[in-house]
Design an enzyme around this catalytic site. Structure first.
Site, PDB file in Angstrom:
ATOM      1  N   LYS A  76       0.862  -1.190   0.000  1.00 33.39           N
ATOM      2  CA  LYS A  76       0.000   0.000   0.000  1.00 33.39           C
ATOM      3  C   LYS A  76       0.896   1.236   0.000  1.00 33.39           C
ATOM      4  O   LYS A  76       1.909   1.277   0.720  1.00 33.39           O
ATOM      5  CB  LYS A  76      -0.906  -0.011   1.241  1.00 33.39           C
ATOM      6  CG  LYS A  76      -1.926   1.134   1.260  1.00 33.39           C
ATOM      7  CD  LYS A  76      -2.877   1.036   2.449  1.00 33.39           C
ATOM      8  CE  LYS A  76      -3.904   2.163   2.453  1.00 33.39           C
ATOM      9  NZ  LYS A  76      -4.843   2.101   3.584  1.00 33.39           N
ATOM     10  N   SER A 151      -9.889   2.354   2.653  1.00 37.29           N
ATOM     11  CA  SER A 151      -8.928   3.025   1.796  1.00 37.29           C
ATOM     12  C   SER A 151      -7.942   2.108   1.091  1.00 37.29           C
ATOM     13  O   SER A 151      -7.331   2.511   0.106  1.00 37.29           O
ATOM     14  CB  SER A 151      -8.149   4.049   2.612  1.00 37.29           C
ATOM     15  OG  SER A 151      -7.336   3.396   3.575  1.00 37.29           O
ATOM     16  N   SER A 175     -10.316   0.115   6.869  1.00 35.79           N
ATOM     17  CA  SER A 175      -9.642   0.238   5.570  1.00 35.79           C
ATOM     18  C   SER A 175      -8.969  -1.022   5.049  1.00 35.79           C
ATOM     19  O   SER A 175      -8.570  -1.067   3.891  1.00 35.79           O
ATOM     20  CB  SER A 175      -8.620   1.374   5.610  1.00 35.79           C
ATOM     21  OG  SER A 175      -9.271   2.611   5.490  1.00 35.79           O
TER      22      SER A 175
END
Lengths: 482, 483
Positions: A76, A151, A175
């Protein structure tokens, strides 16, 4: 190969049936082909990835490999990785190249894993649909009109579309779990303090926690073995003995008490999601588990409390993006205040600005007690609800999200309805507990449904056991978008 | 109207740790810009603060030294504001729960410009840990500002008093006493030029005899005792002038300009930042247990007040001398070592330490630790004054030679033939010669002019090159003139 587990990949590499360079190359080729339509990756660096793969092959050849050596992982874009762009999905950091490695990245590097690339995300991890990224929306591989969740939407989409064997995510209010649910993969947010936050760009420090996103619970366990560990550079990192998260995977579930909070099965939950979750619970009963009705009476406070505390911390955490030392600076400005104003007005997107404003407001003189302090008190009540619940059960289950993936643009103009998509996940962060999502079926629009498993503090091994036994009995986690 | 001045001080003492309060970077002064700023100090994305326990130890030592309550649990908070030399956009400080809580006091000796010296007790409200900001450099950048983050993250202890001081003299006495204490207990180097010790003064006035505090103004960043005194005096006069001409004091922050000797407004209360303090979620509460506090207590040296009292009791010194000698730990040790070595006239040692030694150090801008004369050597000189080998006057000559590195007192006395002449035959001979050579003075004396006697003593001392024992010269002259 695309459905191979981490263990299988590791065995293939060890047997030299495939080299890390070949494996990495295949994934890079697949990314090249499919990423343009999904937008899951924001940064790729073939040379760097292949160089790491080459080193991994050398380790394997020298017999010095460990389980993850040579396996490529998507990271990420919230984790600083030395020499890689690290943007956090923001224009503010579009030009930022990290000069150091996050603890999580170091841990993967030590294990000889390969960094396959950086995945897209909501800007500064603020979002539940991956639509707030400066680098464009991520599409759900099951239906490219739908959101992948957020997210960590880039990571979820990458794993679901098999663009990576597994990926990392971070979870502040859901997330990891919510995009895992919406993309039909497995993901776990560990107990707060288990994974070091060093080098993980802060959104809300008291809630942020990194974790694995993979095709199965077993893969999550193997990644957790690498990602966790005490890090003196993070004062909230817990000094605990290293544990093997795979140790309980094969334990039978006979007698397992599953708590079902009535608040998680109430109004707001869509029927198709409820149905899939009920079916999963039936499967668990077949495996010998019993279900217990419980209550988390302060559940309805989780979203309001979260939307005071997280923005408060964020408003301060994001103050460093001021155009002075690195990152974006407005090309034209007058005095200092104007430089700050223009830089931040141009560098941050709407959702980030909204949260900075909320956070600034709730911390302001005259409002602090009514908002921030009150929210802190309620946060303790929410945590107490869980402590009381775990007197009656071993794990808590329910839906991860109230609906399956919604369409791109559907909620982007309605922040409150967007915030409600994290209604079942947020309380877990407020309490600092571990939470997990695994795929448990499909909804009416053929989009995946996630089952949330919440454990007591440090109960990750048990949760992974509970998830793994289900995945042995079902094949939802093996389904992949065509 | 009679006005009463009310002053409270906030002092920032830089703690002399090896590294910064929340990062591993060094804090040495004077390094090239940004060479002592690591990723944490630069507030790169993803970095986190880690508290340096050495700062807690120093803060606790301070708390113990002033007899304050120590908070077993204190909390770091973020003070949010934007400034280019504040890299994170917030300063980590302590607000609600400071490490040093209430109860501390400092007894200070006040010596006003006019009137008697007196002792005063100043209450210390609290002392908290915080990090310093960096520096903005406005010169040499042609319309731009340079940022040096070497200082960012330097550990500070902010020490806050009650509004207990009633004159600039009291404020200066407190500041000096605090300055001495922090150096004494080894928590701060006290270097004011380098900004290691700087004061903000909160000043207000009120009609004498009233209880209600007047509106205060805060004067920032006073980095010398002289500026502190002048800034307060100036600010007091300004406030009185405003009120007496019918105006009202506005609460504000003011800056002292030493070149113009005036304070000017920096920002008013309305313009002041809302700092939006909240507990820093990156840091756990700072917990100090009993063992930690006891360890700090054990490493505390004997404190100035206790030492002063002991000097009075054990060495028979006047309070005045004892106070001066305990202004610094090194000075007090020097005195005590010398006095112990001499084991004789303590007052003589005190006089010489306070007098010739301190004056010479001052003149050369040296600290007592840099004295070229070690305390044992110094005691050797005292011994020769005490046993009459040399007079006080000759001793100054010997002292100068010792300072210049010419050796011990005895070596110098021998080499230069400075031994006092106490042989009465030899002195009589010189006196006879002086009397014969100065018939005029003798006549003046005999006509009743007492002053002529001193002149004759002077002549005799001169003729002996200062070596004649002055007491004997007096005696023999008296005898001869009477004769």
């Amino acid at each position: 190969m695309l459905n191979a587990t981490l263990k299988e990949l590791s065995a293939q590499l060890a047997a030299k049936n495939i080299s890390s360079v070949e494996l990495t190359g295949e994934y890079l080729a697949r990314i090249e082909r499919l990423n343009p339509s999904l937008n899951a990756f924001v940064a790729l660096d073939r040379e760097k990835s292949l160089a790491q793969a080459k080193s991994a092959d050398a380790l394997i050849a020298a017999g010095k490999s460990s389980l993850l050596t040579g396996i490529p992982f998507a990271q990420k874009d919230i984790f600083c990785a030395h020499g890689w762009p690290t943007t956090c999905g923001s224009k503010m950091l579009a030009n930022f190249v990290a000069p150091y490695d996050a603890h999580v990245i170091e841990q993967f590097n030590r294990a000889g894993a390969v960094n396959l690339g950086k995945t897209n995300m909501d800007e500064f991890a603020m979002g539940s649909s991956n639509e707030t990224s400066y680098f464009g929306k991520v599409k759900n591989p099951w239906n490219t009109d739908a959101v992948p969740g957020g997210s960590s939407g880039g990571s979820a989409a990458a794993v679901a579309a098999r663009l990576a064997p597994a990926a990392t995510g971070t979870d502040t209010g859901g997330s990891i779990r919510q995009p895992a649910a919406l993309c039909g993969i497995s993901g776990i947010k560990p107990t707060y303090g288990t994974v070091s936050r060093y080098g993980m760009i802060a959104f809300a420090s008291s809630l942020d926690q990194g974790g694995p996103m993979a095709k199965s619970a077993e893969d999550c366990a193997l990644m957790l073995n690498v990602m966790t560990g005490f890090d003196p550079r993070d004062s909230t990192s817990l000094e605990r003995e290293k544990e093997d998260y795979t140790r309980d995977l094969e334990k039978p579930l006979v007698g397992l008490r599953i708590g079902l909070p009535k608040e998680y099965f109430a109004a707001g939950l869509s029927a198709d999601v409820a149905q899939a979750v009920e079916a999963a619970l039936a499967e668990y009963r077949k495996l010998g588990a019993v279900t217990v009705d419980i209550s988390l009476p302060n559940s309805q406070l989780a979203i309001p409390v979260y939307y005071v505390l997280a923005p408060a911390e964020a408003s301060s955490n994001l103050a460093r993006y001021d155009g002075v030392r690195y990152g974006y600076r407005a090309p034209e400005y007058g005095d200092l205040a104007d430089m700050y104003g223009k830089t931040r007005a141009q560098g941050f997107g709407a959702e980030v600005k909204r949260r900075i404003m909320i956070g600034t407001y709730v911390l302001s003189a005259g409002y602090y007690d009514a908002y921030y302090l009150k929210a802190q008190k309620l946060r303790r009540l929410i945590a107490q609800d869980f402590s009381a619940a775990f007197q009656q059960c071993d794990v808590i289950m329910g839906p991860t999200a109230p609906t399956t993936a919604f369409n791109l643009g559907e909620k982007s103009d309605d922040p409150v309805s967007m915030y409600l998509s994290d209604i079942y996940t947020i309380a877990v962060n407020l309490a600092g507990l571990p939470g997990m999502s695994i795929p448990c079926g499909f909804g009416s629009t053929k989009l995946p449904v996630g089952l949330q498993i919440v454990g007591d503090y440090f109960a990750e091994a048990k949760m992974l056991n509970v998830a793994h036994q289900y995945q042995k009995a079902t094949d939802w986690h093996l389904r992949q978008p065509l | 109207m009679q006005w009463e001045i009310v002053i409270g001080l906030e002092t920032h003492a830089q703690l002399s740790t090896q590294s910064k309060i929340f990062s591993g970077a060094a804090i040495a002064y004077g390094a090239a810009p940004n060479t002592q700023a690591c990723a944490v100090d630069l507030a790169l994305p993803g970095v986190l603060p880690v508290f340096n326990r050495a700062a807690a130890e120093k803060a606790v030592k301070f708390g113990l030294a002033i007899n304050a309550r120590i908070n077993r649990k204190s909390v770091f908070e973020r003070k949010n504001y934007f400034y280019p030399d504040l890299p994170k956009g917030y300063q980590i400080s302590q607000l609600e729960l400071p490490i040093v809580a209430e109860g501390g006091t400092l007894r200070v000796q006040v010596s006003p410009a006019s009137g008697q010296a007196y002792e005063k007790e100043v209450r210390i409200t609290r002392a908290h840990l915080e990090e310093d900001a960096g520096k903005s450099l406005h010169e040499d950048f042609h319309g731009m500002t340079g940022i040096d983050l070497n200082r960012a993250g330097t550990p500070l202890l902010e020490i806050v008093t009650e509004p207990d001081m009633r004159s600039s003299a009291e404020a200066v006495a407190y500041a000096k006493s605090l300055h001495s204490l922090v150096r004494w207990i080894g928590i701060c180097d006290g270097n004011m030029q380098e900004g290691s010790f700087r004061c903000d003064a909160n000043v207000s006035v009120r009609p004498k005899g009233t209880d209600k505090l007047g509106t205060r103004c805060e004067i920032k960043n006073l980095n010398s005792f002289k500026f502190l005194e002048k800034a307060i005096d100036h600010e007091v006069q300004r406030q009185i002038d405003v009120i007496e001409s019918g105006g009202r004091i506005v609460q504000e922050t003011r800056l002292y300009d030493p070149d113009r000797d005036e304070t000017r407004s920096m920002r008013s209360k309305e313009e002041a930042n809302d700092y939006r303090y909240f507990p820093d979620p990156d840091l756990l509460p700072l917990v100090v247990d009993e063992a930690f506090i006891e360890t700090a207590r054990l490493t505390l040296p004997e404190l100035p007040q206790a030492k002063r009292d002991r000097f009075v009791a054990d060495y028979g010194l006047p309070v005045y001398d004892a106070t001066i000698l305990t202004a610094s730990r090194d000075l007090s040790s020097y005195f005590e070592e010398s006095a112990k070595t001499l084991a004789g006239d303590n007052k003589l040692v005190a006089n010489w330490v306070i007098g010739e030694l301190s004056a010479t150090l001052n003149k050369e801008g040296k600290d007592i630790a840099e004295s070229p004369i070690a305390s044992a050597q110094f005691a050797g000189l005292m011994k020769r004054i005490q046993d009459g080998t040399i007079s006080g006057k000759i001793a100054k000559e010997v002292f100068a030679a010792m300072w210049a590195g010419e050796g011990d007192a005895d070596v110098i006395i021998e080499a230069k033939g400075l031994k006092q002449v106490s042989d009465s035959g030899a002195i009589e001979k010189i006196v006879d010669e002086v009397l014969a050579a100065n018939p005029g003075m003798v006549a003046e004396f005999q006509s009743g002019k007492e002053k002529a006697f001193n002149a004759l003593v002077g002549q005799t001392m001169k003729a002996s090159k200062g070596k004649a024992n002055p007491a004997q010269v007096n005696e023999i002259l008296k005898k001869k003139l009477a004769g």
